[in-house]
Motif scaffolding. Structure first.
Motif, short mmCIF file in Angstrom:
data_model
loop_
_atom_site.label_atom_id
_atom_site.label_comp_id
_atom_site.label_asym_id
_atom_site.label_seq_id
_atom_site.Cartn_x
_atom_site.Cartn_y
_atom_site.Cartn_z
N GLU A 2 -0.51 -12.30 5.18
CA GLU A 2 -0.47 -10.73 5.07
C GLU A 2 -1.50 -10.48 3.65
O GLU A 2 -0.84 -10.26 2.46
N PRO A 3 -2.79 -10.36 3.83
CA PRO A 3 -3.77 -10.23 2.90
C PRO A 3 -3.44 -8.58 2.13
O PRO A 3 -3.64 -8.64 0.96
N ALA A 4 -2.79 -7.84 2.95
CA ALA A 4 -2.75 -6.47 2.49
C ALA A 4 -1.59 -6.45 1.44
O ALA A 4 -1.52 -5.61 0.39
N ALA A 5 -0.57 -7.32 1.57
CA ALA A 5 0.36 -7.41 0.76
C ALA A 5 0.01 -8.13 -0.85
O ALA A 5 0.40 -7.40 -1.87
N PHE A 6 -1.01 -8.76 -0.57
CA PHE A 6 -1.50 -9.48 -1.89
C PHE A 6 -2.31 -8.43 -2.59
O PHE A 6 -2.12 -8.46 -3.81
N VAL A 7 -3.08 -7.57 -1.95
CA VAL A 7 -3.81 -6.32 -2.67
C VAL A 7 -2.94 -5.55 -3.06
O VAL A 7 -3.15 -5.11 -4.27
N THR B 208 5.36 -8.11 -7.07
CA THR B 208 5.13 -9.43 -7.48
C THR B 208 3.79 -9.50 -8.07
O THR B 208 2.82 -9.78 -7.49
N PRO B 209 3.61 -9.00 -9.54
CA PRO B 209 2.12 -8.77 -9.88
C PRO B 209 1.55 -9.90 -10.59
O PRO B 209 1.02 -10.35 -11.33
N TYR B 210 2.04 -11.05 -9.83
CA TYR B 210 1.53 -12.58 -10.19
C TYR B 210 0.61 -13.32 -9.07
O TYR B 210 0.69 -12.97 -7.91
N GLY C 58 0.10 1.60 -7.32
CA GLY C 58 1.09 1.26 -6.57
C GLY C 58 2.01 2.39 -6.14
O GLY C 58 1.92 3.56 -6.63
N LEU C 59 3.14 2.12 -5.30
CA LEU C 59 4.15 3.23 -5.32
C LEU C 59 4.77 3.53 -6.44
O LEU C 59 5.43 4.74 -6.34
N VAL C 60 5.06 2.47 -7.38
CA VAL C 60 5.65 2.92 -8.72
C VAL C 60 4.63 2.55 -9.64
O VAL C 60 3.99 1.67 -9.44
N THR C 61 4.80 3.07 -11.02
CA THR C 61 4.05 2.60 -12.34
C THR C 61 4.64 1.41 -12.63
O THR C 61 5.81 1.29 -12.60
N SER C 62 3.68 0.63 -13.48
CA SER C 62 4.17 -0.55 -14.11
C SER C 62 4.90 -0.24 -15.43
O SER C 62 4.70 1.11 -16.07
N ILE D 34 -3.27 -6.17 -7.18
CA ILE D 34 -4.54 -5.39 -7.52
C ILE D 34 -3.97 -3.93 -7.69
O ILE D 34 -4.28 -3.30 -8.74
N ARG D 35 -3.36 -3.48 -6.53
CA ARG D 35 -3.05 -2.09 -6.57
C ARG D 35 -1.92 -1.70 -7.63
O ARG D 35 -2.02 -0.52 -8.55
#
Length: 463
Positions: free
Chosen positions: A334-339, A182-184, A350-354, A343-344
């Protein structure tokens, strides 16, 4: 005062009281929609099959307006010839009545054009959107782009866990990890709440709510800027077209749509700032920034304008306060989930590319040059620095200038980002066209009518 002649673009835009450009816009859009019928994407094909008829009807409506305008011009010429000659039955000193026949004043023309815009928006956006939402609710696949599914799923997670974001491990466990991102900003998940609460129905589709908010906010922005003069009304019609009926906007809203409410809130913030309502402008842009990072540069430039107007404090309360307030719960849960999501993933870690891979300059550099991604990011940073220096040396003195700076900055950013989409170009396109009606009333004047070929024409100029 000696006035510079209008630019070529302005002359084209004013031709036939704006109807010539309208005809070109709707005819070109119909052609675009016709080509879209052959798209590889199901949702795009479905949009094109409906929108082509909407644009064609709009072009026909403009042709009718042009025919009526020609008829009025002919009648006006005959009227002038018979009544305004020395022996034509009226005194020669009755020049005002001869030169300003109310039947042909251009004010009503902008209103008629605005109604065509509204009808076209319904035909090329609302109708195909609802059709696709109904088909999707009935079980048909491919009737919505991935961002619609992502927004709706983020709302379900928000209700279940207090955060719209899924952690890295949870994303990795999904059969399709891309849909787990969720990149929002957290505020975007609000549009998915109807489906999360009431289940699968056509009216709970997130796009329905994207469209509703967009329409209301754009209408409010236009109402704030309208001052009753023919010149500003004509500029507003063109500006509203840029944010609603252009294929870039109509296709985006019918098939995906998350960018349109963000754009509309940016336009509303600028309109409020143009009316010196900086507190509410901060709330509007803060709401946009609470949904998408793309609104943050808009907030910064608008903040520079607020400082020029000595209203930085009032503006900052909403502009900075709302995004922070919306973000706090997600960071606490869960701050790590936000990052990972915000961000990542957008930066390519991330695990997959945009999937954002439109062949614009930044993407091409990143894909085809050695260390291309670093080069593209360096160019992006230089562009940001250049816009920052522009703000320092020549801060915006009105909302229209701020809109132009924002449009320029966003255009450079979209062109230079390593992962980008053509659809993002709707932001600079709309902001550039809104910059004209955003100018102060003193800079967009409705001068006395000048006679041109028997017609009364408004004269616009910059002071």
């Amino acid at each position: 005062m000696i006035e510079a002649p209008p630019s070529i673009w302005r002359r084209v835009d004013r031709a036939a009281d704006g109807l010539a450009a309208d005809l070109g816009l709707y005819a070109g859009s119909a052609l675009f929609a016709w080509f879209t019928i052959g798209s590889t994407l199901t949702s795009h094909r479905a949009w094109g099959a409906v929108a082509v008829w909407g644009y064609a009807a709009a072009a026909l409506a403009v042709l009718v307006q042009l025919a009526l305008r020609l008829r009025r011009r002919t009648a006006a010429s005959l009227h002038d010839h018979s009544t305004c000659q020395p022996n034509g039955g009226k005194r020669a000193q009755d020049t005002h009545e001869c030169q300003a026949n109310p039947a042909i004043l251009p004010g009503s023309g902008a209103v008629a054009r605005a109604w065509v815009v509204a009808g076209t928006w319904v035909a090329v956006t609302v109708v195909p959107l609802v059709a696709q939402a109904v088909a999707r609710a009935g079980g048909m696949s491919g009737r919505a782009q991935e961002e619609v599914l992502v927004v709706e799923e983020s709302a379900r997670r928000l209700l279940d866990s207090g955060t719209p974001y899924l952690g890295r491990d949870g994303i990795a466990a999904l059969p399709e990890p891309l849909l787990g991102y969720t990149p929002y900003q957290p505020g975007m998940s609000v549009f998915g709440l109807p489906r999360a609460v009431f289940g699968d129905a056509w009216w709970t589709d997130a796009r329905i709510w994207f469209a509703l908010v967009t329409a209301l906010v754009v209408a409010l922005a236009a109402r704030l800027l309208r001052d009753g003069t023919a010149g500003r009304d004509a500029l507003l019609v063109r500006a509203v077209q840029a944010a609603t009926v252009l294929p870039l906007c109509a296709l985006t809203l019918s098939t995906g749509g998350d960018d349109l409410p963000v754009l509309a809130l940016c336009l509303l913030a600028l309109a409020l700032a143009a009316r010196d309502r900086f507190g509410w402008a901060g709330v509007a842009i803060g709401a946009a920034a609470a949904m998408k990072l793309l609104a943050w540069p808009v907030a910064l430039v608008l903040g520079a304008y607020a400082l020029v107007r000595k209203a930085g404090g009032r503006y900052a309360v909403g502009a900075a306060g709302l995004p922070v307030l919306v973000l706090i719960p997600a960071l606490l849960v869960e701050p790590a989930a936000f990052v990972e999501n915000v961000i990542r993933f957008p930066t390519g870690h991330g695990l997959v590319t945009s999937p954002a891979a439109s062949p614009l300059l930044g993407y091409l550099i990143a894909q085809h040059l050695p260390a291309g991604r670093i080069v593209a990011l360096a160019l992006l940073a230089l562009a940001g620095l250049a816009v920052g220096l522009w703000l320092l040396r020549r801060p915006p003195r009105d909302a229209g200038s701020a809109a132009l700076i924002i449009a320029t900055g966003l255009l450079l950013a979209i062109l230079l980002m390593p992962a980008t989409r053509f659809g993002y170009l709707l932001y600079p396109a709309a902001l550039a066209l809104w910059s004209l009606p955003l100018r102060p009333p003193a800079r967009v004047d409705h001068e006395p009518m000048a006679r041109v070929d028997g017609m009364s024409q408004p004269q616009l100029h910059d002071r």
